[in-house]
Structure formats: structure tokens, C-alpha cells
Motif scaffolding. Sequence first.
Motif, PDB file in Angstrom:
ATOM      1  N   ASP A 194       0.803  -1.218   0.000  1.00  0.00           N
ATOM      2  CA  ASP A 194       0.000   0.000   0.000  1.00  0.00           C
ATOM      3  C   ASP A 194       0.838   1.271   0.000  1.00  0.00           C
ATOM      4  N   ILE A 195       2.151   1.120  -0.188  1.00  0.00           N
ATOM      5  CA  ILE A 195       3.066   2.265  -0.134  1.00  0.00           C
ATOM      6  C   ILE A 195       3.754   2.463  -1.481  1.00  0.00           C
ATOM      7  N   ALA A 196       3.846   3.720  -1.895  1.00  0.00           N
ATOM      8  CA  ALA A 196       4.567   4.078  -3.119  1.00  0.00           C
ATOM      9  C   ALA A 196       5.932   4.643  -2.742  1.00  0.00           C
ATOM     10  N   TRP A 197       6.942   4.282  -3.503  1.00  0.00           N
ATOM     11  CA  TRP A 197       8.337   4.628  -3.173  1.00  0.00           C
ATOM     12  C   TRP A 197       9.012   5.191  -4.413  1.00  0.00           C
ATOM     13  N   ALA A 198       9.499   6.415  -4.318  1.00  0.00           N
ATOM     14  CA  ALA A 198      10.150   7.072  -5.456  1.00  0.00           C
ATOM     15  C   ALA A 198      11.563   7.489  -5.050  1.00  0.00           C
ATOM     16  N   PRO A 199      12.569   6.628  -5.285  1.00  0.00           N
ATOM     17  CA  PRO A 199      13.947   6.976  -4.899  1.00  0.00           C
ATOM     18  C   PRO A 199      14.505   8.116  -5.742  1.00  0.00           C
ATOM     19  N   VAL A 200      15.289   8.977  -5.114  1.00  0.00           N
ATOM     20  CA  VAL A 200      15.846  10.143  -5.790  1.00  0.00           C
ATOM     21  C   VAL A 200      17.370  10.188  -5.648  1.00  0.00           C
ATOM     22  N   HIS A 201      17.877  10.097  -4.418  1.00  0.00           N
ATOM     23  CA  HIS A 201      19.315  10.200  -4.156  1.00  0.00           C
ATOM     24  C   HIS A 201      19.866   8.828  -3.769  1.00  0.00           C
ATOM     25  N   HIS A 202      21.074   8.546  -4.215  1.00  0.00           N
ATOM     26  CA  HIS A 202      21.697   7.247  -3.965  1.00  0.00           C
ATOM     27  C   HIS A 202      23.075   7.461  -3.328  1.00  0.00           C
ATOM     28  N   TYR A 203      23.337   6.725  -2.250  1.00  0.00           N
ATOM     29  CA  TYR A 203      24.584   6.918  -1.498  1.00  0.00           C
ATOM     30  C   TYR A 203      25.283   5.575  -1.294  1.00  0.00           C
ATOM     31  N   ASP A 204      26.607   5.598  -1.428  1.00  0.00           N
ATOM     32  CA  ASP A 204      27.401   4.391  -1.235  1.00  0.00           C
ATOM     33  C   ASP A 204      27.608   4.126   0.258  1.00  0.00           C
ATOM     34  N   PRO A 205      27.801   2.847   0.623  1.00  0.00           N
ATOM     35  CA  PRO A 205      28.155   2.517   2.010  1.00  0.00           C
ATOM     36  C   PRO A 205      29.626   2.838   2.254  1.00  0.00           C
ATOM     37  N   MET A 206      29.920   3.374   3.420  1.00  0.00           N
ATOM     38  CA  MET A 206      31.284   3.803   3.738  1.00  0.00           C
ATOM     39  C   MET A 206      31.764   3.188   5.047  1.00  0.00           C
ATOM     40  N   THR A 281      26.151   5.187   5.925  1.00  0.00           N
ATOM     41  CA  THR A 281      25.710   5.586   4.593  1.00  0.00           C
ATOM     42  C   THR A 281      26.374   6.899   4.210  1.00  0.00           C
ATOM     43  N   GLY A 282      26.766   7.018   2.964  1.00  0.00           N
ATOM     44  CA  GLY A 282      27.497   8.188   2.499  1.00  0.00           C
ATOM     45  C   GLY A 282      26.793   9.506   2.718  1.00  0.00           C
ATOM     46  N   ILE A 283      25.480   9.471   2.953  1.00  0.00           N
ATOM     47  CA  ILE A 283      24.730  10.710   3.169  1.00  0.00           C
ATOM     48  C   ILE A 283      25.264  11.498   4.359  1.00  0.00           C
ATOM     49  N   CYS A 284      25.845  10.797   5.354  1.00  0.00           N
ATOM     50  CA  CYS A 284      26.253  11.482   6.579  1.00  0.00           C
ATOM     51  C   CYS A 284      27.718  11.929   6.565  1.00  0.00           C
ATOM     52  N   ILE A 285      28.453  11.636   5.496  1.00  0.00           N
ATOM     53  CA  ILE A 285      29.861  12.021   5.428  1.00  0.00           C
ATOM     54  C   ILE A 285      29.984  13.438   4.867  1.00  0.00           C
ATOM     55  N   THR A 286      30.543  14.336   5.671  1.00  0.00           N
ATOM     56  CA  THR A 286      30.725  15.726   5.261  1.00  0.00           C
ATOM     57  C   THR A 286      32.197  15.988   4.948  1.00  0.00           C
ATOM     58  N   ALA A 287      32.471  17.170   4.396  1.00  0.00           N
ATOM     59  CA  ALA A 287      33.856  17.540   4.080  1.00  0.00           C
ATOM     60  C   ALA A 287      34.702  17.572   5.346  1.00  0.00           C
ATOM     61  N   ALA A 288      34.120  18.023   6.458  1.00  0.00           N
ATOM     62  CA  ALA A 288      34.871  18.085   7.713  1.00  0.00           C
ATOM     63  C   ALA A 288      35.241  16.693   8.217  1.00  0.00           C
ATOM     64  N   ASP A 289      34.412  15.695   7.915  1.00  0.00           N
ATOM     65  CA  ASP A 289      34.690  14.333   8.387  1.00  0.00           C
ATOM     66  C   ASP A 289      35.963  13.763   7.777  1.00  0.00           C
ATOM     67  N   ARG A 305      22.357   2.825  -0.645  1.00  0.00           N
ATOM     68  CA  ARG A 305      21.110   3.206   0.023  1.00  0.00           C
ATOM     69  C   ARG A 305      20.474   4.343  -0.768  1.00  0.00           C
ATOM     70  N   SER A 306      19.205   4.179  -1.073  1.00  0.00           N
ATOM     71  CA  SER A 306      18.476   5.188  -1.835  1.00  0.00           C
ATOM     72  C   SER A 306      17.535   5.953  -0.918  1.00  0.00           C
ATOM     73  N   TYR A 307      17.481   7.257  -1.099  1.00  0.00           N
ATOM     74  CA  TYR A 307      16.591   8.121  -0.329  1.00  0.00           C
ATOM     75  C   TYR A 307      15.643   8.812  -1.299  1.00  0.00           C
TER      76      TYR A 307
END
Length: 346
Positions: A194-206, A281-289, A305-307
Motif C-alpha cells: 500500500d506504499i509508493a516509493w520514489a527513490p531520488v538520491h543514492h549513497y554508497d556505504p562507507m 551511509t554516504g549521506i552522513c559524510i561531510t567535508a569536515a569528516d 542506500r536510496s533516499y
Amino acid sequence: MKRPGDTLNKPKKPRRNATKKRAVGEHADEAGGRFYYKGNRHKQLRAFVSVVKLGTLTRAAEALYLSQPTISLQLQALERELGMSLLERRRRRINLTDAGEALYELARPLVEGWDTLDRDFQAKVKGLQAGRLTIAAGTSTIQYLLPELVRSYRERFPAVQLQLANVTGKDGLALLRADEADFAVGSMLEVPNDIAWAPVHHYDPMLIMPPDHPLAAKEKITLEDISPYGLILPPQRLSTYRLVDLVFQQQQVPYHVAIEVGGWDVIKEYVAMGMGISIVTGICITAADHGRLAVRNMKQFFPQRSYGVVMRKGKFLNAEARAFIDLIRPGLLTHRDYDEPGHSGR
């Protein structure tokens, strides 16, 4: 002495059966072509749409603050007036017939749009000057993915009251199914019917570790290399933990969790302090990291991982929600799948 006009002033006796006939006529008179709730098509369609969305008569009755027999009578009247069957009951689940599918496609936007008609009209003629938007999202999504989107949205529509509900997993789906959130933004491993899922951003595991960690000297790291070292992972109920566990189990490589803690910033801080290593997930890696952590891409072993946007199938999006989704990606939900009904996964 009785005058001729006196009889005209006498009150008329009520007809004994008038009340009874009226009550019967309000309920049903199949010979005369009259049915219960006939003439109130909006109530019938509202009951029909609610039953389809929620999956059972009981849930629909609770949502509409009506009794279950009332919902049943409304559905029966609708089927009789249209002259065809709309619903089928199978093992406690209600399925749509072909005619029901066609009616739901037509009725859903009418019913769900009725409550927001005034607000959508104002939005159409004046722009989004008011209104409310509720988005369900997890901590990482709110912290790393949404800030720029929220900034742009606030600049364009400052009068809209925006609520970010910090929930994940089942709690987020519960908000969507109860219509307490317009849509969600996040990652999904399994998508209910009953859920629709539309992935937009994709991040590699780190893989992250302190710069002086023994593995930091290696460019290519395997699961066997990680095995001897304690991992710092989010709680088991979250998808990251389950995904890491699944990969190690499938490859039959042993591993152990040294610390289980929530929040990517906390995990990164503990890793930087030398308390363990982690797979994030790569989404949380910043330049400062990159200045305080050694980072290695692990996409060879772990899936991306897709968001993206998560919503209930058949959900009628108001103007405030459509405007935000257009910021994420214009035309994202134009595919027909996101408009189709789905059986509740509850």
C-alpha cells in the motif's frame, strides 16, 4: 350554535402511519427504487474510499466516526445505485473488483480533495499563503538531506506551517496510513503493497575509522579485514544494522558489535575517539569528516542506500505537499503507480 366556518378551524388529526411510512421510506423501498442514503452520494463515496484505503469496514468506520453497519449500508446503496459489485471480501481483506478499481480512481481525488477545497482554492488564486505540511523523516534525513530543501521551501512559501516528524520505519508508515503525515522522505529496504516509493538520491556505504587505525593503511578492505574489529552501529531496529548483519551472514563472515548507539554524529564522534569502526551511509559524510576520519567505499560488499519520497498509494496530495516534492524533483510523482490504490500492509 355551530357556524359553517367552524369546521375549517379544527386542527387536522395526524395520520397514524405518517411517521412510520417516513421512517420506512428513509431506509429502503426497493419496489419504488429508493435505497438507504440515496441522494447522498458524497457519503457513499467517502465510505467506499475509506474502506479501500484502510482495508476493512471496521477501520473505515472508526476513521469516519460511524458504525460498521452504517458503512455497510452506504456501500450496499452505492452498489445498487450503480448496478454492479465494487468490493470482494477475502480472508478479512477487502479487494476491489474491476468496477471498483475504476470507481476508486475517479472517486478518490473527489473525496480527499473535498476537505482541502477551500485551502487549495486560496492557494490556486493567491499562491501558498497559508496551510500546513507534515513530512515524516528519520534523523539522518532531517539533518543531512532536508536542510537545503527546507530553506528553499521556506523562502518561497513562508506562510506555510511546516512540521518535520522525526520518525523512522514502522512509525513513519503508521503516520502515512493514518494521514497524519502528507508524505515521508527517507530510505526503504522493503516496500509494502500500500506504499509508493520514489527513490531520488543514492549513497554508497562507507567504512569509517580513525586515521591511525590499522585498516587505514589499506586502500581495499574486505569483510574479513573488518571481522576482528568491533563495530559501532545504530540500534538493531534500524535498517542500517539489519543490512550490515545480512551482508556478513550471507558471506558467512563473523563480526561483532562493540557499541550500539543512535545518531550518525554520535557514531562518527565515537569512531574519531578510537572506540571502534563503523559502516555508515554516504549521506552522513561531510567535508569536515574527511579531516578526522579515514573513509573507504564499501560498495563492493554492501548495496547503495536510496533516499526519496514515500507516500501511501492513492494519497491525494494537497498544494503544499506537491510544491515541496517539486523541489525534490519536478514531476517526481507523475507515474501512475503513485496514484493507484493499495491494500493496507498493517
